[in-house]
Write a protein that holds these residues in place. Structure first.
Motif, PDB file in Angstrom:
ATOM      1  N   ARG A  68     -27.068  -3.549  25.860  1.00  0.00           N
ATOM      2  CA  ARG A  68     -27.064  -4.989  25.563  1.00  0.00           C
ATOM      3  C   ARG A  68     -25.623  -5.314  25.191  1.00  0.00           C
ATOM      4  NH1 ARG A  68     -30.918  -8.833  23.634  1.00  0.00           N
ATOM      5  NH2 ARG A  68     -29.935 -10.856  24.064  1.00  0.00           N
ATOM      6  N   LEU A  69     -24.879  -5.770  26.153  1.00  0.00           N
ATOM      7  CA  LEU A  69     -23.443  -5.942  26.012  1.00  0.00           C
ATOM      8  C   LEU A  69     -23.104  -7.048  25.016  1.00  0.00           C
ATOM      9  CD1 LEU A  69     -22.729  -5.687  29.838  1.00  0.00           C
ATOM     10  CD2 LEU A  69     -22.484  -3.874  28.119  1.00  0.00           C
ATOM     11  N   ASN A  70     -23.867  -8.098  25.045  1.00  0.00           N
ATOM     12  CA  ASN A  70     -23.729  -9.240  24.133  1.00  0.00           C
ATOM     13  C   ASN A  70     -25.030 -10.018  24.245  1.00  0.00           C
ATOM     14  OD1 ASN A  70     -23.422 -10.929  26.525  1.00  0.00           O
ATOM     15  ND2 ASN A  70     -21.356 -10.056  26.620  1.00  0.00           N
ATOM     16  N   LYS A  71     -25.091 -11.198  23.676  1.00  0.00           N
ATOM     17  CA  LYS A  71     -26.359 -11.919  23.695  1.00  0.00           C
ATOM     18  C   LYS A  71     -26.760 -12.297  25.126  1.00  0.00           C
ATOM     19  CE  LYS A  71     -28.962 -15.421  21.214  1.00  0.00           C
ATOM     20  NZ  LYS A  71     -28.932 -16.502  20.199  1.00  0.00           N
ATOM     21  N   ARG A  72     -25.778 -12.530  25.984  1.00  0.00           N
ATOM     22  CA  ARG A  72     -26.051 -13.000  27.338  1.00  0.00           C
ATOM     23  C   ARG A  72     -26.399 -11.896  28.316  1.00  0.00           C
ATOM     24  NH1 ARG A  72     -22.328 -14.431  30.317  1.00  0.00           N
ATOM     25  NH2 ARG A  72     -23.567 -15.746  31.687  1.00  0.00           N
ATOM     26  N   GLU A  73     -25.853 -10.699  28.118  1.00  0.00           N
ATOM     27  CA  GLU A  73     -25.880  -9.699  29.179  1.00  0.00           C
ATOM     28  C   GLU A  73     -26.638  -8.431  28.797  1.00  0.00           C
ATOM     29  OE1 GLU A  73     -21.482  -9.966  29.303  1.00  0.00           O
ATOM     30  OE2 GLU A  73     -21.786 -10.045  31.480  1.00  0.00           O
ATOM     31  N   PHE A  74     -27.414  -7.923  29.754  1.00  0.00           N
ATOM     32  CA  PHE A  74     -28.221  -6.723  29.530  1.00  0.00           C
ATOM     33  C   PHE A  74     -28.174  -5.931  30.825  1.00  0.00           C
ATOM     34  CE2 PHE A  74     -30.972  -4.029  27.465  1.00  0.00           C
ATOM     35  CZ  PHE A  74     -32.309  -4.062  27.816  1.00  0.00           C
ATOM     36  N   SER A  75     -27.554  -4.751  30.801  1.00  0.00           N
ATOM     37  CA  SER A  75     -27.380  -3.975  32.024  1.00  0.00           C
ATOM     38  C   SER A  75     -28.292  -2.769  32.047  1.00  0.00           C
ATOM     39  CB  SER A  75     -25.918  -3.537  32.177  1.00  0.00           C
ATOM     40  OG  SER A  75     -25.556  -2.675  31.110  1.00  0.00           O
ATOM     41  N   LEU A  76     -28.635  -2.342  33.250  1.00  0.00           N
ATOM     42  CA  LEU A  76     -29.493  -1.183  33.477  1.00  0.00           C
ATOM     43  C   LEU A  76     -28.729  -0.176  34.322  1.00  0.00           C
ATOM     44  CD1 LEU A  76     -32.477   0.010  33.314  1.00  0.00           C
ATOM     45  CD2 LEU A  76     -32.789  -0.986  35.582  1.00  0.00           C
ATOM     46  N   ARG A  77     -28.638   1.065  33.851  1.00  0.00           N
ATOM     47  CA  ARG A  77     -27.866   2.072  34.563  1.00  0.00           C
ATOM     48  C   ARG A  77     -28.756   3.210  35.043  1.00  0.00           C
ATOM     49  NH1 ARG A  77     -22.962   3.357  36.041  1.00  0.00           N
ATOM     50  NH2 ARG A  77     -22.292   5.542  36.107  1.00  0.00           N
ATOM     51  N   LEU A  78     -28.551   3.574  36.297  1.00  0.00           N
ATOM     52  CA  LEU A  78     -29.165   4.763  36.864  1.00  0.00           C
ATOM     53  C   LEU A  78     -28.062   5.811  36.960  1.00  0.00           C
ATOM     54  CD1 LEU A  78     -30.766   2.213  38.001  1.00  0.00           C
ATOM     55  CD2 LEU A  78     -31.584   3.771  39.768  1.00  0.00           C
ATOM     56  N   GLU A  79     -28.161   6.863  36.203  1.00  0.00           N
ATOM     57  CA  GLU A  79     -27.101   7.871  36.162  1.00  0.00           C
ATOM     58  C   GLU A  79     -27.109   8.769  37.394  1.00  0.00           C
ATOM     59  OE1 GLU A  79     -24.631   8.127  34.281  1.00  0.00           O
ATOM     60  OE2 GLU A  79     -25.127   6.914  32.529  1.00  0.00           O
ATOM     61  N   SER A  80     -28.282   9.131  37.865  1.00  0.00           N
ATOM     62  CA  SER A  80     -28.411  10.010  39.027  1.00  0.00           C
ATOM     63  C   SER A  80     -29.650   9.556  39.793  1.00  0.00           C
ATOM     64  CB  SER A  80     -28.539  11.469  38.597  1.00  0.00           C
ATOM     65  OG  SER A  80     -28.691  12.318  39.722  1.00  0.00           O
ATOM     66  N   ALA A  81     -29.428   8.676  40.755  1.00  0.00           N
ATOM     67  CA  ALA A  81     -30.557   8.026  41.416  1.00  0.00           C
ATOM     68  C   ALA A  81     -31.433   9.023  42.172  1.00  0.00           C
ATOM     69  CB  ALA A  81     -30.054   6.951  42.370  1.00  0.00           C
ATOM     70  N   ALA A  82     -32.733   8.742  42.153  1.00  0.00           N
ATOM     71  CA  ALA A  82     -33.723   9.561  42.858  1.00  0.00           C
ATOM     72  C   ALA A  82     -34.554   8.650  43.760  1.00  0.00           C
ATOM     73  CB  ALA A  82     -34.626  10.276  41.859  1.00  0.00           C
ATOM     74  N   PRO A  83     -35.100   9.176  44.855  1.00  0.00           N
ATOM     75  CA  PRO A  83     -35.925   8.346  45.740  1.00  0.00           C
ATOM     76  C   PRO A  83     -37.077   7.656  45.013  1.00  0.00           C
ATOM     77  CG  PRO A  83     -35.360  10.385  46.850  1.00  0.00           C
ATOM     78  CD  PRO A  83     -34.868  10.523  45.433  1.00  0.00           C
ATOM     79  N   SER A  84     -37.586   8.269  43.938  1.00  0.00           N
ATOM     80  CA  SER A  84     -38.678   7.666  43.166  1.00  0.00           C
ATOM     81  C   SER A  84     -38.250   6.386  42.448  1.00  0.00           C
ATOM     82  CB  SER A  84     -39.224   8.659  42.141  1.00  0.00           C
ATOM     83  OG  SER A  84     -38.196   9.027  41.228  1.00  0.00           O
ATOM     84  N   GLN A  85     -36.947   6.143  42.405  1.00  0.00           N
ATOM     85  CA  GLN A  85     -36.454   4.923  41.765  1.00  0.00           C
ATOM     86  C   GLN A  85     -36.269   3.777  42.771  1.00  0.00           C
ATOM     87  OE1 GLN A  85     -33.096   6.966  39.725  1.00  0.00           O
ATOM     88  NE2 GLN A  85     -34.034   6.217  37.828  1.00  0.00           N
ATOM     89  N   THR A  86     -36.645   4.008  44.005  1.00  0.00           N
ATOM     90  CA  THR A  86     -36.678   2.921  44.982  1.00  0.00           C
ATOM     91  C   THR A  86     -37.703   1.897  44.517  1.00  0.00           C
ATOM     92  OG1 THR A  86     -36.022   4.308  46.847  1.00  0.00           O
ATOM     93  CG2 THR A  86     -37.293   2.315  47.345  1.00  0.00           C
ATOM     94  N   SER A  87     -37.232   0.667  44.322  1.00  0.00           N
ATOM     95  CA  SER A  87     -38.097  -0.343  43.728  1.00  0.00           C
ATOM     96  C   SER A  87     -37.376  -1.680  43.724  1.00  0.00           C
ATOM     97  CB  SER A  87     -38.458   0.063  42.287  1.00  0.00           C
ATOM     98  OG  SER A  87     -39.490  -0.741  41.764  1.00  0.00           O
ATOM     99  N   VAL A  88     -38.073  -2.704  43.266  1.00  0.00           N
ATOM    100  CA  VAL A  88     -37.435  -3.984  42.982  1.00  0.00           C
ATOM    101  C   VAL A  88     -37.320  -4.100  41.466  1.00  0.00           C
ATOM    102  CG1 VAL A  88     -37.520  -6.484  43.225  1.00  0.00           C
ATOM    103  CG2 VAL A  88     -38.445  -5.030  45.045  1.00  0.00           C
ATOM    104  N   TYR A  89     -36.133  -4.403  41.004  1.00  0.00           N
ATOM    105  CA  TYR A  89     -35.867  -4.477  39.573  1.00  0.00           C
ATOM    106  C   TYR A  89     -35.698  -5.924  39.148  1.00  0.00           C
ATOM    107  CZ  TYR A  89     -35.300   0.538  39.755  1.00  0.00           C
ATOM    108  OH  TYR A  89     -35.530   1.876  39.920  1.00  0.00           O
TER     109      TYR A  89
END
Lengths: 114, 110
Positions: A68-89
């Protein structure tokens, strides 16, 4: 007001690559959320941030980190992507504790991991 | 664990009322019932929510049974643009998490 914006809209990654999904809201909401939606399924909560400076795990946090970078921004990080993370976010925000707690959703990021 | 049960799909004639049921037999006394919908693959859109009393807004009406174990979302005059997946959600009182199930796919037929 743009509401909730997400970048990028589409992304293709190879297994093992990393990336960060960005989310921003201009409604001055205190709470923000990350969900994933697999084909034919409902949304599942990955992480949420009830207020600036706090984050908590949802249903399916494994393989993800958030900031949560600040009140406005919230980021999501995938450190080592896997095929199981194929999705709509989807990112969402709400004003928790005041009124309806209605969540406002962004347009989504479509991620494919090969 | 899913806390709500909805039929997987329903049809409704255009111009008629669409009545979407939801069972939430394990709901706690302080949990709210929320309804959202998702058109195509867009982000979900809030429709309405309630605790005990029936609620109405410009989009829909929410009827909650007296024992609160079930509810019905009513779209009074369904249009083709109401074709979407509708999610009934019970809000967890200890946090602000929303648990979405698989919802009801409503098709409005011309």
């Amino acid at each position: 007001n743009a509401g909730v914006t997400q970048t990028p809209k589409f992304q293709v990654l190879k297994t093992g690559q990393s990336m960060t999904l960005q989310c921003a809201q201009d409604m001055n909401h205190n709470s923000m959320y990350w969900y994933r939606q697999d084909p034919g399924m409902g949304l599942r909560l990955i992480y949420y941030s009830a207020s600036e400076g706090t984050t908590d795990k949802g249903e399916v946090p494994n393989g993800y980190n958030v900031s949560r970078l600040n009140k406005r921004e919230f980021s999501l990080r995938l450190e080592s992507a896997a095929p199981s993370q194929t999705s709509v976010y989807f990112c969402a925000s709400s004003e928790w504790g005041r009124g309806s707690d209605e969540q406002y959703f962004g347009p989504g990021t479509r991620l494919t991991v090969t | 664990d899913a806390k709500t049960t909805q039929p997987p799909s329903m049809d409704c004639a255009e111009g008629r009322a669409a009545n979407l049921p939801c069972n939430h037999s394990t709901i706690s006394g302080n949990e709210y019932v929320y309804w959202y919908r998702q058109i195509h693959s867009q982000g979900p859109q809030y429709i309405i929510h309630g605790l005990k009393n029936n609620e109405t807004n410009e989009m829909a009406s929410l009827i909650i049974t007296e024992d609160r174990k079930s509810s019905t979302l009513i779209l009074p005059h369904a249009t083709l643009r109401d074709t979407a997946v509708y999610y009934c959600i019970v809000r967890v009182p200890t946090g602000n998490q929303f648990y979405f199930g698989t919802g009801t796919s409503l098709t409005v037929i011309p």
